[in-house]
Motif scaffolding. Structure first.
Motif, PDB file in Angstrom:
ATOM      1  N   ASP A  86       6.329   3.814 -15.295  1.00  0.00           N
ATOM      2  CA  ASP A  86       5.686   4.607 -16.358  1.00  0.00           C
ATOM      3  C   ASP A  86       4.813   5.475 -15.955  1.00  0.00           C
ATOM      4  O   ASP A  86       4.593   6.657 -16.693  1.00  0.00           O
ATOM      5  CB  ASP A  86       4.948   3.539 -17.546  1.00  0.00           C
ATOM      6  CG  ASP A  86       6.201   2.701 -18.394  1.00  0.00           C
ATOM      7  OD1 ASP A  86       7.389   2.888 -18.203  1.00  0.00           O
ATOM      8  OD2 ASP A  86       6.024   1.567 -18.586  1.00  0.00           O
ATOM      9  N   THR A  87       3.882   5.213 -15.269  1.00  0.00           N
ATOM     10  CA  THR A  87       2.679   6.049 -14.704  1.00  0.00           C
ATOM     11  C   THR A  87       3.499   7.361 -14.107  1.00  0.00           C
ATOM     12  O   THR A  87       3.139   8.282 -14.451  1.00  0.00           O
ATOM     13  CB  THR A  87       1.868   5.469 -13.713  1.00  0.00           C
ATOM     14  OG1 THR A  87       1.447   4.172 -14.494  1.00  0.00           O
ATOM     15  CG2 THR A  87       0.722   6.051 -13.343  1.00  0.00           C
ATOM     16  N   VAL A  88       4.328   7.178 -13.197  1.00  0.00           N
ATOM     17  CA  VAL A  88       4.921   8.228 -12.802  1.00  0.00           C
ATOM     18  C   VAL A  88       5.640   9.194 -13.408  1.00  0.00           C
ATOM     19  O   VAL A  88       5.565  10.461 -13.584  1.00  0.00           O
ATOM     20  CB  VAL A  88       6.089   7.679 -11.603  1.00  0.00           C
ATOM     21  CG1 VAL A  88       6.821   9.103 -11.103  1.00  0.00           C
ATOM     22  CG2 VAL A  88       5.472   6.949 -10.542  1.00  0.00           C
ATOM     23  N   LEU A  89       6.386   8.473 -14.860  1.00  0.00           N
ATOM     24  CA  LEU A  89       7.114   9.315 -15.586  1.00  0.00           C
ATOM     25  C   LEU A  89       6.146   9.948 -16.555  1.00  0.00           C
ATOM     26  O   LEU A  89       6.480  11.140 -17.021  1.00  0.00           O
ATOM     27  CB  LEU A  89       7.828   8.180 -16.364  1.00  0.00           C
ATOM     28  CG  LEU A  89       9.190   7.708 -15.676  1.00  0.00           C
ATOM     29  CD1 LEU A  89       9.808   6.820 -16.886  1.00  0.00           C
ATOM     30  CD2 LEU A  89      10.020   9.091 -15.196  1.00  0.00           C
TER      31      LEU A  89
ATOM     32  N   HIS B  62       0.919  -1.167   0.024  1.00  0.00           N
ATOM     33  CA  HIS B  62      -0.106  -0.017  -0.057  1.00  0.00           C
ATOM     34  C   HIS B  62       0.783   1.109  -0.069  1.00  0.00           C
ATOM     35  O   HIS B  62       1.847   1.253   0.484  1.00  0.00           O
ATOM     36  CB  HIS B  62      -0.994   0.023   1.145  1.00  0.00           C
ATOM     37  CG  HIS B  62      -0.458  -0.581   2.331  1.00  0.00           C
ATOM     38  ND1 HIS B  62      -0.263  -1.789   2.857  1.00  0.00           N
ATOM     39  CD2 HIS B  62       0.005   0.167   3.579  1.00  0.00           C
ATOM     40  CE1 HIS B  62       0.089  -1.948   3.923  1.00  0.00           C
ATOM     41  NE2 HIS B  62       0.431  -0.851   4.511  1.00  0.00           N
ATOM     42  N   SER B  63       0.424   2.357  -0.463  1.00  0.00           N
ATOM     43  CA  SER B  63       1.159   3.375  -0.898  1.00  0.00           C
ATOM     44  C   SER B  63       0.299   4.724  -0.799  1.00  0.00           C
ATOM     45  O   SER B  63      -1.141   4.487  -0.619  1.00  0.00           O
ATOM     46  CB  SER B  63       1.923   3.339  -2.088  1.00  0.00           C
ATOM     47  OG  SER B  63       2.830   4.315  -2.298  1.00  0.00           O
ATOM     48  N   GLY B  64       0.765   5.868  -0.601  1.00  0.00           N
ATOM     49  CA  GLY B  64       0.074   7.175  -0.694  1.00  0.00           C
ATOM     50  C   GLY B  64       0.874   8.312  -0.119  1.00  0.00           C
ATOM     51  O   GLY B  64       2.381   8.254   0.066  1.00  0.00           O
TER      52      GLY B  64
ATOM     53  N   ILE C  27      -0.478   7.440  -7.465  1.00  0.00           N
ATOM     54  CA  ILE C  27       0.672   8.032  -7.652  1.00  0.00           C
ATOM     55  C   ILE C  27       0.771   9.531  -7.888  1.00  0.00           C
ATOM     56  O   ILE C  27       1.470  10.279  -7.519  1.00  0.00           O
ATOM     57  CB  ILE C  27       0.968   7.320  -9.097  1.00  0.00           C
ATOM     58  CG1 ILE C  27       1.234   5.661  -8.694  1.00  0.00           C
ATOM     59  CG2 ILE C  27       2.296   7.980  -9.825  1.00  0.00           C
ATOM     60  CD1 ILE C  27       1.388   5.029 -10.195  1.00  0.00           C
ATOM     61  N   ARG C  28      -0.375  10.061  -8.343  1.00  0.00           N
ATOM     62  CA  ARG C  28      -0.499  11.411  -8.664  1.00  0.00           C
ATOM     63  C   ARG C  28      -0.527  12.286  -7.296  1.00  0.00           C
ATOM     64  O   ARG C  28       0.439  13.331  -7.414  1.00  0.00           O
ATOM     65  CB  ARG C  28      -1.632  11.924  -9.481  1.00  0.00           C
ATOM     66  CG  ARG C  28      -1.691  13.599  -9.591  1.00  0.00           C
ATOM     67  CD  ARG C  28      -3.157  13.849 -10.585  1.00  0.00           C
ATOM     68  NE  ARG C  28      -3.274  13.121 -12.032  1.00  0.00           N
ATOM     69  CZ  ARG C  28      -2.789  13.856 -12.765  1.00  0.00           C
ATOM     70  NH1 ARG C  28      -1.960  14.924 -12.742  1.00  0.00           N
ATOM     71  NH2 ARG C  28      -2.699  13.319 -13.990  1.00  0.00           N
ATOM     72  N   ASP C  29      -1.079  11.737  -6.302  1.00  0.00           N
ATOM     73  CA  ASP C  29      -1.319  12.256  -4.973  1.00  0.00           C
ATOM     74  C   ASP C  29       0.163  12.410  -4.193  1.00  0.00           C
ATOM     75  O   ASP C  29       0.585  13.265  -3.553  1.00  0.00           O
ATOM     76  CB  ASP C  29      -2.363  11.891  -4.120  1.00  0.00           C
ATOM     77  CG  ASP C  29      -3.523  12.050  -4.706  1.00  0.00           C
ATOM     78  OD1 ASP C  29      -3.736  13.020  -5.386  1.00  0.00           O
ATOM     79  OD2 ASP C  29      -4.679  11.490  -4.182  1.00  0.00           O
ATOM     80  N   THR C  30       0.815  11.256  -4.226  1.00  0.00           N
ATOM     81  CA  THR C  30       2.188  10.941  -3.894  1.00  0.00           C
ATOM     82  C   THR C  30       3.194  11.967  -4.282  1.00  0.00           C
ATOM     83  O   THR C  30       3.917  12.685  -3.728  1.00  0.00           O
ATOM     84  CB  THR C  30       2.633   9.410  -4.036  1.00  0.00           C
ATOM     85  OG1 THR C  30       1.582   8.660  -3.413  1.00  0.00           O
ATOM     86  CG2 THR C  30       3.957   9.323  -3.080  1.00  0.00           C
TER      87      THR C  30
END
Length: 313
Positions: A250-253, A171-173, A300-303
């Motif tokens: 890829d999503t982060v980039l 889990h992440s955020g 990912i966007r929020d992080t």
């Protein structure tokens, strides 16, 4: 409902405090004296290596439910510090369970937070993994968490204690430590955008497939398991769909404001890495109605935005 969160000074603790307090619970939370807890709760200082201190806290608070979050939760750190990982995750859990046995209040429900890493080296065709699948840990952290779950089952059976085991997958955020992959990638991108490093992102194994869930969804699962989970049972908590780390990258980039080169770093490779870990989450849905709702892209966007904000401070 009165809850005590043990080990609330970490990443998940703050989110769980907000989740429980927003649901109207009376929340107490413990942390080490060197840690800080923010949120609508009563704060207590506690070291789980001191069993008598746990007993005293339980008798003071008299909670209806305990969430045991205190842990050394990094796989990579467990390879570097195996003894510390075992002391916190195994001996610390025994101290909590023994303190519960000695507590004046005898009907305290306990939620032991384990990990999807416990399944470890998975037999071919086993994914998605149900809670009945055999555990075969592939790293030191996973072994300590499997031991924690086994201890919970033993205490529940032998002493008729109300214990629910959780196997939480990745889990992440926002606010997660950069030692974890999504936060790591996002921090590197934010630093590159700010000109703090060269436009090169360093990565490890991109082929491993993992199940990622937003921490805000995860703590909702914990609340519902506290309310509706069945004693003596283990529950997977995850999205139910694994993706390659390459997809995360890829999503982060795709959200980056500058072109970035990718570089493989041997230091980021683990001594042992399981190719695929993916849970079956039918059991928690059947018993509580919970399922992940926040998209991976939103997490990912929020992080990333959180790291951008922190680097401006």
């Amino acid at each position: 409902m009165k809850a005590l969160i043990i080990g609330a000074g970490g990443f998940v603790g703050g989110y769980l405090i907000r989740e429980l307090s927003s649901a109207g619970w009376d929340v107490h939370a413990s942390c080490l004296p060197t840690e800080t807890i923010r949120g609508n709760c009563t704060v207590h200082h506690l070291d789980i290596m001191e069993k008598d201190s746990i007993t005293a806290l339980l008798n003071n608070v008299m909670p209806d439910i305990i969430y045991h979050l205190a842990a050394q939760s990094s796989v990579s750190v467990s390879w570097k510090k195996p003894q510390l990982t075992a002391e916190i995750n195994v001996i610390g859990t025994i101290n909590v369970l023994e303190a519960l046995r000695e507590a004046e209040k005898k009907d305290i429900r306990t939620i032991l937070i384990g990990s999807g890493e416990e399944y470890g080296f998975i037999r071919q065709g086993a994914c998605p993994l149900s809670e009945t699948e055999s555990l075969n840990p592939g790293n030191i952290y996973a072994a300590t968490k499997a031991c924690q779950g086994m201890l919970g089952e033993i205490y529940a059976r032998a002493y008729k204690m109300d214990i629910v085991m959780v196997r939480a997958f990745n889990h992440s955020g926002p606010e997660q430590s950069e030692i974890f992959v999504i936060s790591d990638f996002c921090k590197q991108v934010a630093e590159i955008e700010k000109g703090m490093r060269e436009p090169v992102i360093c990565v490890g194994n991109l082929e491993a497939m993992r199940d990622f869930t937003d921490v805000r969804d995860v703590v909702k699962a914990y609340r519902l398991l506290g309310e509706k989970g069945k004693s003596g049972q283990a529950y997977n908590v995850g999205r139910g769909r694994a993706v390659k780390i390459q997809y995360i990258l890829d999503t982060v980039l795709s959200f980056a404001e500058k072109p970035i080169e990718v570089k493989h770093d041997p230091k980021r490779m683990r001594a042992s890495d399981i190719p695929l870990i993916e849970p079956d989450v039918a059991k928690i849905y059947a018993d509580t109605g919970w399922k992940a709702e926040i998209s991976m892209e939103q997490t990912i966007r929020d992080t990333l935005d959180n790291w951008r904000t922190k680097l401006k401070e």
